[in-house]
Write an enzyme that holds these catalytic residues in place. Structure first.
Site, PDB file in Angstrom:
ATOM      1  N   SER A 102       0.818  -1.216   0.000  1.00 10.66           N
ATOM      2  CA  SER A 102       0.000   0.000   0.000  1.00 10.66           C
ATOM      3  C   SER A 102       0.851   1.265   0.000  1.00 10.66           C
ATOM      4  O   SER A 102       1.626   1.503  -0.906  1.00 10.66           O
ATOM      5  CB  SER A 102      -0.963  -0.036   1.191  1.00 10.66           C
ATOM      6  OG  SER A 102      -1.934   0.970   1.103  1.00 10.66           O
ATOM      7  N   ASP A 241      -2.290   6.556  -3.519  1.00 10.19           N
ATOM      8  CA  ASP A 241      -1.163   5.915  -2.846  1.00 10.19           C
ATOM      9  C   ASP A 241      -0.610   4.828  -3.763  1.00 10.19           C
ATOM     10  O   ASP A 241      -1.062   4.667  -4.897  1.00 10.19           O
ATOM     11  CB  ASP A 241      -1.567   5.363  -1.472  1.00 10.19           C
ATOM     12  CG  ASP A 241      -2.538   4.196  -1.567  1.00 10.19           C
ATOM     13  OD1 ASP A 241      -3.210   4.079  -2.607  1.00 10.19           O
ATOM     14  OD2 ASP A 241      -2.631   3.411  -0.600  1.00 10.19           O
ATOM     15  N   ASP A 243      -0.807   1.648  -4.121  1.00 12.68           N
ATOM     16  CA  ASP A 243      -1.618   0.588  -4.729  1.00 12.68           C
ATOM     17  C   ASP A 243      -2.982   1.074  -5.189  1.00 12.68           C
ATOM     18  O   ASP A 243      -3.791   0.289  -5.678  1.00 12.68           O
ATOM     19  CB  ASP A 243      -1.754  -0.610  -3.781  1.00 12.68           C
ATOM     20  CG  ASP A 243      -2.694  -0.352  -2.612  1.00 12.68           C
ATOM     21  OD1 ASP A 243      -2.791   0.811  -2.176  1.00 12.68           O
ATOM     22  OD2 ASP A 243      -3.321  -1.312  -2.129  1.00 12.68           O
ATOM     23  N   ASP A 245      -5.690   2.383  -3.630  1.00  9.75           N
ATOM     24  CA  ASP A 245      -6.961   2.284  -2.906  1.00  9.75           C
ATOM     25  C   ASP A 245      -7.236   3.506  -2.028  1.00  9.75           C
ATOM     26  O   ASP A 245      -8.282   3.597  -1.392  1.00  9.75           O
ATOM     27  CB  ASP A 245      -7.044   0.989  -2.087  1.00  9.75           C
ATOM     28  CG  ASP A 245      -6.006   0.891  -0.975  1.00  9.75           C
ATOM     29  OD1 ASP A 245      -5.156   1.801  -0.861  1.00  9.75           O
ATOM     30  OD2 ASP A 245      -6.037  -0.102  -0.222  1.00  9.75           O
TER      31      ASP A 245
END
Length: 445
Positions: A102, A241, A243, A245
């Site tokens: 993440s 960010d 990734d 999400d």
């Protein structure tokens, strides 16, 4: 049964340190394959990843483990986490796997799973996987080994899905947008989505090298984006960010618009259109100003524990569709099954376009209250709710706010600290109350 490896958001850690090693990922892939391959059927699992250099190692290891268990594998390459959730459903796969840490730096990595429905795995399935991790690895007969392939059209499918969440008649033509893709998984998809919807797009954070993901850029570091928006004379900026999400936005003045404000803008627009199902879920850390703003609109509001997993649980329990966190995890269950930075930002742009207003104007209905927090280090776990001295001090602090602020004490889930936080209209008063509470906590533990 307590889990050894799975946390609230999958398995995560420092690369090269257990369990984030190739050896463990091979075993994890095999264990997951044993669980996913039911009744002897040849199921298929999707694997996506962000742009970390270590992702290639773990992709190969997971693929080998899954194939050894007799499961077919489709590798999608660098793709946003929510894209894997969506594609798992549309490809009719039995599960999806994302290799990502993440918003963490490149030397961390992790794995998270999605069910066939595009939702996070239930605890029972994670426990089954951990059960097989502890068993000796047995490869299926050669005739039953899984096959692996790369899917080349995955990005195009997800781009079309993102665009479909905006009304067909709507165009963002004339809107100038700066995208910050955090050198991460959205670097190819996000620019295409916004360009195809008509926006004039400038980008930063779209040259990943495997090492620069989230480095002083993206939703956790929006200052560079803010400067770029002002310099370019753009209407707004959008930061994802690593990734994809999470999302944080910037208005034309360079002011940060965080997840709480984004949640408010989307909720107000859905209510205006009669499409808000029930209320809104925030977390224990959602700014009190958001709670007051929802109250003024007559929108029910509930707080969940910190973490998008708990936001999702509260949404499902209440049969609501909208929730999120100040960090930028926004869940729109009427659009997708998990937090999606691109889709959340599209809902904001659609609201602005519909009303003909700026992002700066859209956020004005909510006034964030001053917030202050002190982390108090402790040597052992403390029962905050059962500690009479601490609870008496909290009650006294809440009386001082007289309903126009709040106090929160909670133990960190990742480090030995108690977080002492307060919010209120008067910043000096908030700081004073937090300092006094922190002293009492220090003297009581």
């Amino acid at each position: 049964m307590s889990k050894e490896y799975f946390g609230t958001d999958g398995i995560r850690g420092r690369v090269g340190e257990g369990p984030i090693t190739p050896e463990f990922m091979l075993k994890l892939g095999w264990a997951a394959g044993r669980v996913f391959r039911q009744e002897g059927r040849r199921n298929r699992v999707l694997i996506g990843k962000d742009t970390r250099i270590s992702g290639y190692i773990f992709e190969s290891a997971l693929e080998s483990g899954l194939a050894a268990a007799g499961v077919d594998v489709a590798m999608l390459g660098p793709m946003p986490t929510p894209a894997i959730a969506y594609l798992t459903r549309t490809f009719r796969a039995c599960a999806g796997i994302v290799i990502s840490a993440s918003h963490n730096p490149f030397n961390d990595n992790g794995v998270k799973f999605f069910s066939a429905e595009g939702t996070k795995l239930p605890d029972s399935t994670e426990e089954q996987i951990e059960h097989f991790i502890r068993q000796p690895m047995e490869i299926v007969p050669s005739s039953q080994l899984g096959k692996a392939a790369r899917f080349e059209d995955a990005k195009g499918r997800y781009i079309e899905f993102c665009k479909s969440t905006v009304p067909f008649h709507m165009s963002f033509a004339g809107m100038r947008v700066v995208l910050d893709c955090a050198q991460g998984a959205t670097y190819q998809v996000a620019p295409s989505v916004f360009k195809e919807l008509g926006a004039k797009v400038e980008t930063i954070g779209v040259t990943p090298d495997g090492l620069n993901i989230n480095h002083e850029i993206g939703s956790t570091h929006p200052d560079q984006l803010a400067a770029k928006v002002v310099e370019a004379g753009a209407d707004l900026g959008i930061a994802f960010d690593g990734d994809g999400d999470r999302v944080v936005m910037v208005d034309h003045k360079g002011e940060i618009v965080d997840g709480d404000e984004i949640l408010y803008i989307i909720a107000r627009d859905k209510m205006r259109k009669g499409r808000l199902k029930g209320g809104v879920v925030g977390t224990l850390m959602t700014n009190f100003g958001a709670e007051l703003a929802f109250g003024e609109l007559g929108i029910p509001f509930e707080r969940a524990n910190v973490g998008d997993r708990y936001v999702m649980e509260a949404l499902l329990r209440n049969d609501w569709c909208l929730g999120g966190e100040g960090s930028g995890h926004i869940v729109c269950l009427d659009r997708t099954t998990t937090g999606d930075g691109i889709i959340s930002s599209l809902q904001v742009l659609a609201a602005l376009s519909d009303l003909g207003i700026t992002l700066h104007e859209a956020k004005k209905g909510m006034s964030k209250l001053p917030q202050h927090m002190i982390n108090v280090r402790v040597s052992q776990k403390v029962d905050i709710k059962g500690h009479t001295t601490i609870q008496s001090a909290v009650a006294n602090a809440e009386k001082q706010f007289a309903g126009k602020g709040r106090v929160l004490l909670r133990s960190s889930g990742t480090e030995p600290v108690i977080r002492v936080m307060a919010e209120g209209e008067d910043e000096a008063k908030v700081r004073s109350i937090v300092a006094e509470l922190a002293k009492i906590v220090e003297g009581s533990v």
